[in-house]
Write a protein that holds these residues in place. Structure first.
Motif, PDB file in Angstrom:
ATOM      1  N   SER A   1      -4.518  -7.037   4.323  1.00 19.26           N
ATOM      2  CA  SER A   1      -3.621  -6.197   4.899  1.00 19.26           C
ATOM      3  C   SER A   1      -2.364  -6.937   5.671  1.00 19.26           C
ATOM      4  O   SER A   1      -1.501  -6.396   5.764  1.00 19.26           O
ATOM      5  CB  SER A   1      -4.180  -5.350   6.065  1.00 19.26           C
ATOM      6  OG  SER A   1      -4.763  -6.346   7.111  1.00 19.26           O
TER       7      SER A   1
ATOM      8  N   LEU B   1      -3.902   1.068  -6.864  1.00 20.50           N
ATOM      9  CA  LEU B   1      -3.659  -0.133  -6.163  1.00 20.50           C
ATOM     10  C   LEU B   1      -5.030  -1.043  -6.348  1.00 20.50           C
ATOM     11  O   LEU B   1      -5.186  -1.931  -6.235  1.00 20.50           O
ATOM     12  CB  LEU B   1      -3.377  -0.250  -4.658  1.00 20.50           C
ATOM     13  CG  LEU B   1      -1.742   0.430  -4.576  1.00 20.50           C
ATOM     14  CD1 LEU B   1      -1.505   0.362  -3.148  1.00 20.50           C
ATOM     15  CD2 LEU B   1      -0.776  -0.519  -5.344  1.00 20.50           C
TER      16      LEU B   1
ATOM     17  N   SER C   1      -6.789  -9.168  -2.853  1.00 18.87           N
ATOM     18  CA  SER C   1      -5.871  -8.769  -3.768  1.00 18.87           C
ATOM     19  C   SER C   1      -5.865  -9.200  -5.028  1.00 18.87           C
ATOM     20  O   SER C   1      -4.795  -8.614  -5.627  1.00 18.87           O
ATOM     21  CB  SER C   1      -4.680  -9.413  -2.841  1.00 18.87           C
ATOM     22  OG  SER C   1      -4.704 -10.803  -3.089  1.00 18.87           O
TER      23      SER C   1
ATOM     24  N   GLU D   1     -10.942   1.800   0.666  1.00 21.92           N
ATOM     25  CA  GLU D   1     -10.506   2.957   1.667  1.00 21.92           C
ATOM     26  C   GLU D   1      -9.138   2.829   2.307  1.00 21.92           C
ATOM     27  O   GLU D   1      -8.353   3.624   2.844  1.00 21.92           O
ATOM     28  CB  GLU D   1     -11.477   3.469   2.522  1.00 21.92           C
ATOM     29  CG  GLU D   1     -11.585   2.602   3.694  1.00 21.92           C
ATOM     30  CD  GLU D   1     -12.605   1.299   3.323  1.00 21.92           C
ATOM     31  OE1 GLU D   1     -12.863   0.499   4.188  1.00 21.92           O
ATOM     32  OE2 GLU D   1     -13.164   1.430   2.273  1.00 21.92           O
ATOM     33  N   LEU D   2      -8.736   1.559   2.392  1.00 20.36           N
ATOM     34  CA  LEU D   2      -7.542   0.887   3.177  1.00 20.36           C
ATOM     35  C   LEU D   2      -6.417   1.102   2.216  1.00 20.36           C
ATOM     36  O   LEU D   2      -4.951   0.892   2.600  1.00 20.36           O
ATOM     37  CB  LEU D   2      -7.476  -0.372   3.526  1.00 20.36           C
ATOM     38  CG  LEU D   2      -8.827  -0.593   4.701  1.00 20.36           C
ATOM     39  CD1 LEU D   2      -8.858  -1.907   5.012  1.00 20.36           C
ATOM     40  CD2 LEU D   2      -8.734   0.459   5.889  1.00 20.36           C
ATOM     41  N   LEU D   3      -6.639   1.304   0.789  1.00 19.38           N
ATOM     42  CA  LEU D   3      -5.497   1.259  -0.339  1.00 19.38           C
ATOM     43  C   LEU D   3      -4.610   2.756  -0.177  1.00 19.38           C
ATOM     44  O   LEU D   3      -5.396   3.406  -0.100  1.00 19.38           O
ATOM     45  CB  LEU D   3      -5.972   1.037  -1.688  1.00 19.38           C
ATOM     46  CG  LEU D   3      -6.702  -0.406  -1.771  1.00 19.38           C
ATOM     47  CD1 LEU D   3      -7.166  -0.310  -3.059  1.00 19.38           C
ATOM     48  CD2 LEU D   3      -5.522  -1.391  -1.607  1.00 19.38           C
ATOM     49  N   SER D   4      -3.368   2.520  -0.135  1.00 20.66           N
ATOM     50  CA  SER D   4      -2.641   3.815  -0.143  1.00 20.66           C
ATOM     51  C   SER D   4      -2.616   4.667  -1.107  1.00 20.66           C
ATOM     52  O   SER D   4      -2.235   5.927  -1.287  1.00 20.66           O
ATOM     53  CB  SER D   4      -1.225   3.625   0.320  1.00 20.66           C
ATOM     54  OG  SER D   4      -0.464   2.816  -0.659  1.00 20.66           O
ATOM     55  N   ASP D   5      -3.128   4.054  -2.371  1.00 19.51           N
ATOM     56  CA  ASP D   5      -3.147   4.521  -3.830  1.00 19.51           C
ATOM     57  C   ASP D   5      -4.123   4.009  -4.540  1.00 19.51           C
ATOM     58  O   ASP D   5      -4.305   2.911  -4.639  1.00 19.51           O
ATOM     59  CB  ASP D   5      -1.726   4.390  -4.470  1.00 19.51           C
ATOM     60  CG  ASP D   5      -1.550   5.020  -5.804  1.00 19.51           C
ATOM     61  OD1 ASP D   5      -2.362   5.450  -6.397  1.00 19.51           O
ATOM     62  OD2 ASP D   5      -0.314   5.074  -6.450  1.00 19.51           O
TER      63      ASP D   5
ATOM     64  N   GLU E   1     -11.661  -7.707   1.652  1.00 16.33           N
ATOM     65  CA  GLU E   1     -10.097  -7.328   1.373  1.00 16.33           C
ATOM     66  C   GLU E   1      -9.448  -8.486   0.391  1.00 16.33           C
ATOM     67  O   GLU E   1      -8.335  -9.058   0.616  1.00 16.33           O
ATOM     68  CB  GLU E   1      -9.387  -7.616   2.778  1.00 16.33           C
ATOM     69  CG  GLU E   1     -10.056  -6.349   3.539  1.00 16.33           C
ATOM     70  CD  GLU E   1      -9.013  -5.980   4.844  1.00 16.33           C
ATOM     71  OE1 GLU E   1      -7.649  -6.337   4.884  1.00 16.33           O
ATOM     72  OE2 GLU E   1      -9.420  -5.444   5.798  1.00 16.33           O
TER      73      GLU E   1
END
Length: 362
Positions: free
Chosen positions: A26, A93, A62, A86-90, A60
């Motif tokens: 993040s 990703l 990348s 669940e923290l990914l916007s799409d 987390e």
């Protein structure tokens, strides 16, 4: 973070014992920066080196969290990875956020993994090395937004020198965006997996529970497969011997409990329930079925161009039709089967050399 959190390229053996790796995705320029978090690279010519990761945890990532390549042996025990998808916007990703990815390692053991990934939970790839043995045992794997729980594959750049031998997969697969287990030959080398054995529990998959798209010599499955949107087990591309003694329940209404194409021999036992077609065989030479098949929108057993079949001691109830064959199918022996509450009673068989005896369809 522009480089790996940890990277070792060594001529020898290495062990990572314990430790927590927080990639802090993040706080990065994600997804522009996509480093592999822990990367171990061996010497493919050394012939005796090993990589071991045990009792380690990662959060987390990348890109791949743990990558191992070019060792003789790899042992991964009690590994925990949470990509926190669940923290990914799409969901797109999630691509590349593998929990554990292993390339060109001859003998691989993964024991008791706890992985919740954005992409494949565990991926085993081959370029130009024979992978002799793969064991994934225990634990729980989840990839809820993208890709598969377990993927075994010939990589896109693989050569015909890359082969896969014995794979034993016995783990809990739960909440998967695509296939629970997927075996592929991405470049179409024609190389085979010699022996694939699957146990454990596979459930809540957005596509098939098991999808074998590479050529296979032997496939054996006694898993419990439930709540999958596609096929329970799909054997897409040429094999010699497949044996299924499984519970396959609640699969896709337009899919098959078991699908097989161009296999020499298919043997089916166990139970298939609540979905489309029970057993669908195409261009197979021998089909043996002794199973309970029930509560289907389609046929219980459907063969197209299946030359020899033996269906015996099966119970078929609540289906569109118990048995149906077509095309060049012939020499079907249907003995001692029972059925009730099927939309169409009995069977329809192609060919003139079939034997029907002591069946009762009410």
């Amino acid at each position: 973070m522009n480089d790996q959190m940890i990277e070792w390229t060594i001529n020898g053996s290495i062990t990572i014992d314990g430790g927590t790796f927080d990639a802090n995705r993040s706080g990065q320029n994600f997804p522009a920066n996509t480093p592999k978090e822990v990367r171990l690279v061996g010497d493919p010519n050394s012939g005796g080196d090993f990589a071991r990761i045990q009792d380690s945890t990662g959060f987390e990532n990348s890109d791949f969290f743990f990558e191992i390549r070019d060792f003789d042996q790899a042992s991964v025990e009690n590994l925990t990875v949470d990509s926190r998808p669940e923290l990914l916007s799409d969901p797109a990703l999630g691509s590349g956020l593998d929990g554990l990815h292993i390339y060109d390692v001859r003998r691989i053991t993964v024991a008791n993994p706890q992985i919740r990934s954005g992409d494949d939970a565990v991926a085993i790839g081959v370029f130009d090395t024979t992978i002799e043995q793969i064991s994934i045992i225990g634990g729980t794997l989840s990839s809820p937004i993208h890709a598969n729980e377990i993927r075994i594959h010939h990589e896109a750049e693989a050569t015909t020198a890359g082969n896969i031998g014995y794979a034993f997969l016995a783990t809990n697969i739960n909440d998967c965006a695509e296939h629970g287990i997927r075996v592929t030959d991405d470049p179409g080398t024609g190389n085979r997996i010699s022996d694939l054995r699957i146990s454990g529990v596979i459930q809540q998959c957005g596509q098939s529970g098991i999808s074998v798209e590479a050529k296979a010599d032997r496939v054996y499955c006694d898993a419990s497969i439930q709540a999958v949107d596609g096929h329970g087990i799909a054997l897409h591309n040429e094999g010699y011997d497949a044996r299924v003694d499984a519970l396959i329940q609640n699969f896709g209404s337009n899919s098959n409990g078991i699908f097989a194409n161009f296999y020499d021999t298919i043997r089916v036992e166990g139970e298939i329930a609540q979905g489309g077609v029970g057993v669908r065989a195409i261009n197979c030479y021998e089909l043996y079925v002794s199973a309970t098949i029930r509560s289907l929108g389609g046929r219980a057993i459907w063969g197209s161009d299946v030359r020899h079949a033996l269906v015996t001691g099966s119970m078929m109830k609540g289906t569109a039709r118990p048995i149906y064959s077509e095309g060049t199918s012939d020499y079907w022996t249907i003995v001692g089967n029972h059925g009730r509450d099927n939309a169409t009673r009995g069977m329809q068989l192609a060919g003139a050399n079939n034997l029907r005896a002591n069946n009762q369809f009410l």
